[in-house]
Design a protein around this motif. Structure first.
Motif, short mmCIF file in Angstrom:
data_model
loop_
_atom_site.label_atom_id
_atom_site.label_comp_id
_atom_site.label_asym_id
_atom_site.label_seq_id
_atom_site.Cartn_x
_atom_site.Cartn_y
_atom_site.Cartn_z
N ASP A 1 0.81 -1.21 0.00
CA ASP A 1 0.00 0.00 0.00
C ASP A 1 0.85 1.26 0.00
N LEU A 2 2.11 1.15 0.39
CA LEU A 2 2.98 2.32 0.47
C LEU A 2 3.59 2.70 -0.88
N GLY A 3 3.26 1.95 -1.92
CA GLY A 3 3.81 2.22 -3.24
C GLY A 3 2.91 3.06 -4.13
N ASN A 4 1.85 3.63 -3.57
CA ASN A 4 0.93 4.44 -4.36
C ASN A 4 1.67 5.67 -4.90
N PRO A 5 1.72 5.87 -6.22
CA PRO A 5 2.44 7.02 -6.77
C PRO A 5 1.96 8.36 -6.24
N LEU A 6 0.68 8.47 -5.87
CA LEU A 6 0.17 9.74 -5.37
C LEU A 6 0.83 10.15 -4.06
N MET A 7 1.45 9.21 -3.36
CA MET A 7 2.17 9.55 -2.13
C MET A 7 3.41 10.40 -2.42
N LEU A 8 3.83 10.44 -3.69
CA LEU A 8 4.98 11.28 -4.04
C LEU A 8 4.67 12.77 -3.87
N ARG A 9 3.39 13.12 -3.73
CA ARG A 9 3.05 14.52 -3.49
C ARG A 9 3.77 15.05 -2.24
N HIS A 10 4.00 14.20 -1.25
CA HIS A 10 4.57 14.68 0.02
C HIS A 10 6.00 15.21 -0.17
N PRO A 11 6.93 14.44 -0.75
CA PRO A 11 8.24 15.03 -0.98
C PRO A 11 8.22 16.14 -2.03
N LEU A 12 7.36 16.03 -3.02
CA LEU A 12 7.29 17.06 -4.06
C LEU A 12 6.85 18.40 -3.47
N GLU A 13 5.85 18.36 -2.61
CA GLU A 13 5.37 19.60 -2.00
C GLU A 13 6.42 20.22 -1.09
N ALA A 14 7.37 19.41 -0.63
CA ALA A 14 8.47 19.92 0.20
C ALA A 14 9.63 20.44 -0.63
N GLY A 15 9.49 20.40 -1.97
CA GLY A 15 10.52 20.93 -2.83
C GLY A 15 11.64 19.97 -3.15
N VAL A 16 11.42 18.67 -2.92
CA VAL A 16 12.44 17.65 -3.19
C VAL A 16 12.36 17.24 -4.66
N ARG A 17 13.51 17.10 -5.29
CA ARG A 17 13.53 16.51 -6.63
C ARG A 17 13.35 15.00 -6.48
N VAL A 18 12.33 14.45 -7.11
CA VAL A 18 11.93 13.06 -6.93
C VAL A 18 12.07 12.31 -8.24
N ILE A 19 12.62 11.09 -8.15
CA ILE A 19 12.67 10.18 -9.29
C ILE A 19 11.74 9.01 -8.98
N GLY A 20 10.68 8.88 -9.74
CA GLY A 20 9.76 7.76 -9.56
C GLY A 20 10.31 6.55 -10.31
N ALA A 21 10.81 5.57 -9.57
CA ALA A 21 11.41 4.40 -10.21
C ALA A 21 10.39 3.66 -11.05
N HIS A 22 10.84 3.18 -12.21
CA HIS A 22 10.03 2.38 -13.14
C HIS A 22 8.87 3.16 -13.74
N CYS A 23 8.81 4.48 -13.49
CA CYS A 23 7.63 5.26 -13.90
C CYS A 23 6.35 4.62 -13.36
N ALA A 24 6.48 3.89 -12.24
CA ALA A 24 5.32 3.27 -11.58
C ALA A 24 4.51 2.40 -12.53
#
Length: 415
Positions: free
Chosen positions: A246-269
């Motif tokens: 359940d922790l692999g939901n791509p929408l959870m990437l909003r949290h680091p993104l909103e903090a200004g972190v450059r994020v690489i989503g592995a495998h393009c989900a």
């Protein structure tokens, strides 16, 4: 007769070990692990042409796993359930992973054998090209307790850093620091000082909730240091670990993104489904959509245009390849894609089907035999040449997808 029975049982066990995956036996069960040398396939026109228009000094494969059994004292950890499996399927699964890494038969020196093999493969690339070695932290509880019992394997930062320091001509490294660790922020600072180019998480296996308060504190440090976060999103099948799918939901990437972190989503989900938490915050009520589609939604949001990237690791595997046409055709993504091989997975024979990619119209038929031969000789190079050879209705991946160095050179103080 005895050998045929064994191979038949091994094939059945491999199918069980790869349950839930599409797989192919077109190249058998095991990599031949050919010794480094002047193999003819390395001089094939297809292989040489793959480097046309590419600056090798800017090619950093951003997703290369270290592996081992830890018996040499390297600090690598392998869960006993994986290291000494009790079932035939488990034994074949372990054998396929270690065969793909081609570390040799000496279990007491396996860690060094795996590292030596990666160096040999990298040395067959043009001068300047590098592999980015991944550390991999233990699973942790929210109170900071390390959980070896639910960790499949772990590779300490020190191990990846030492190998990169010994071969700076061929290796860079990516740290892995669990945000729940009591020393997480200090460990991050130490990794940055030791030359780490990014931080890697696999939330499903490591048990990391991207919305947790400790994760948010970690994001502030990442943003300050301008260190990218490589996060596995989508369904995870290679590493069970904590089993928190359940922790692999791509929408959870909003949290680091909103903090200004450059994020690489592995495998393009590009595997599996997750609840659409934008439609309903309750996962039990939310409709389920393809993870790839959820990731694509984030990629379309203008506020993430300079922060969110996708890596291409594993996207050409048989169980993931259905999204390759969309990746090739979505040209607005091309400036935000980073190539990684997910080594040693390109050396696990049943999880790729080169013939299948050709049947789907993604490869020329003339490329199949060369690519199949190249897998046995150099899986790192195979991944590169395969992706450089992909085409869908005239769309191809541009050189900048493979010239990833500029992305990682941005970190503060290193430009």
């Amino acid at each position: 007769m005895r050998r045929r029975r064994f191979l038949g049982a091994a094939a059945a066990a491999a199918a069980a070990a790869l349950a839930g995956c599409r797989y192919s036996f077109e190249q058998g069960l095991f990599n031949e692990c050919r010794a480094p040398g002047a193999h003819r396939v390395l001089r094939e026109p297809l292989v040489r042409a793959a480097w046309d228009g590419i600056d090798p000094a800017r090619v950093w494969d951003c997703h290369v796993h270290l592996f081992g059994n830890g018996r040499s004292g390297s600090g690598i950890y392998l869960n006993p359930g994986f290291d000494r499996p009790s079932t035939l399927a488990g034994q074949v699964r372990r054998a396929m992973f270690f065969n793909a890494a081609c570390g040799g038969e000496d279990e007491e020196r396996l860690d060094a054998g795996v590292a030596r093999r990666i160096a040999h493969l990298a040395d067959e690339l043009p001068a300047g090209a590098k592999a980015m070695l991944l550390a991999f932290d233990f699973a942790h509880d929210p109170d900071g307790t390390r959980r070896e019992d639910i960790t499949t394997f772990a590779v300490p930062d020190a191990c990846a850093a030492a190998l990169a320091r010994a071969r700076p001509d061929r290796f860079e490294w990516i740290a892995s620091v669990h945000p729940y660790r009591r020393d997480a922020l200090a460990a991050l600072e130490s990794a940055r000082a030791a030359g780490a180019r990014a931080v890697k998480w696999l939330p499903q296996a490591m048990g990391i909730d991207l919305a947790h308060a400790k994760s948010r504190a970690f994001y502030a440090a990442l943003a300050r240091l301008d260190l990218p976060l490589l996060v596995h999103v989508g369904e995870e099948q290679a590493v069970e670990g904590a089993g928190r799918h359940d922790l692999g939901n791509p929408l959870m990437l909003r949290h680091p993104l909103e903090a200004g972190v450059r994020v690489i989503g592995a495998h393009c989900a590009n595997l599996g489904e997750s609840p659409d938490l934008d439609a309903d915050a309750d996962p039990a009520r939310a409709p389920r959509l393809r993870n790839f589609d959820l990731f694509a939604r984030l990629m379309r949001e203008p506020r993430y245009a300079k922060l969110l990237h996708g890596d291409l690791s594993a996207v050409t595997q048989a169980n993931r390849a259905e999204t390759v046409p969309a990746i090739l055709a979505t040209t607005p993504w091309h400036g935000r894609l980073l190539n990684g091989s997910d080594y040693p997975l390109p050396g696990i024979m049943p999880v790729f089907s080169v013939q299948g990619l050709a049947r789907d119209g993604l490869l020329e038929d003339s490329a199949v035999a060369v690519l199949q031969e190249l897998r046995h000789v150099n899986p790192l190079l195979f991944d590169f040449v395969l992706k450089r050879s992909l085409s869908w209705k005239g769309a191809r991946l541009p050189a900048k997808v493979f010239e990833t160095r500029g992305f990682f050179d941005r970190a503060a103080g290193r430009a």
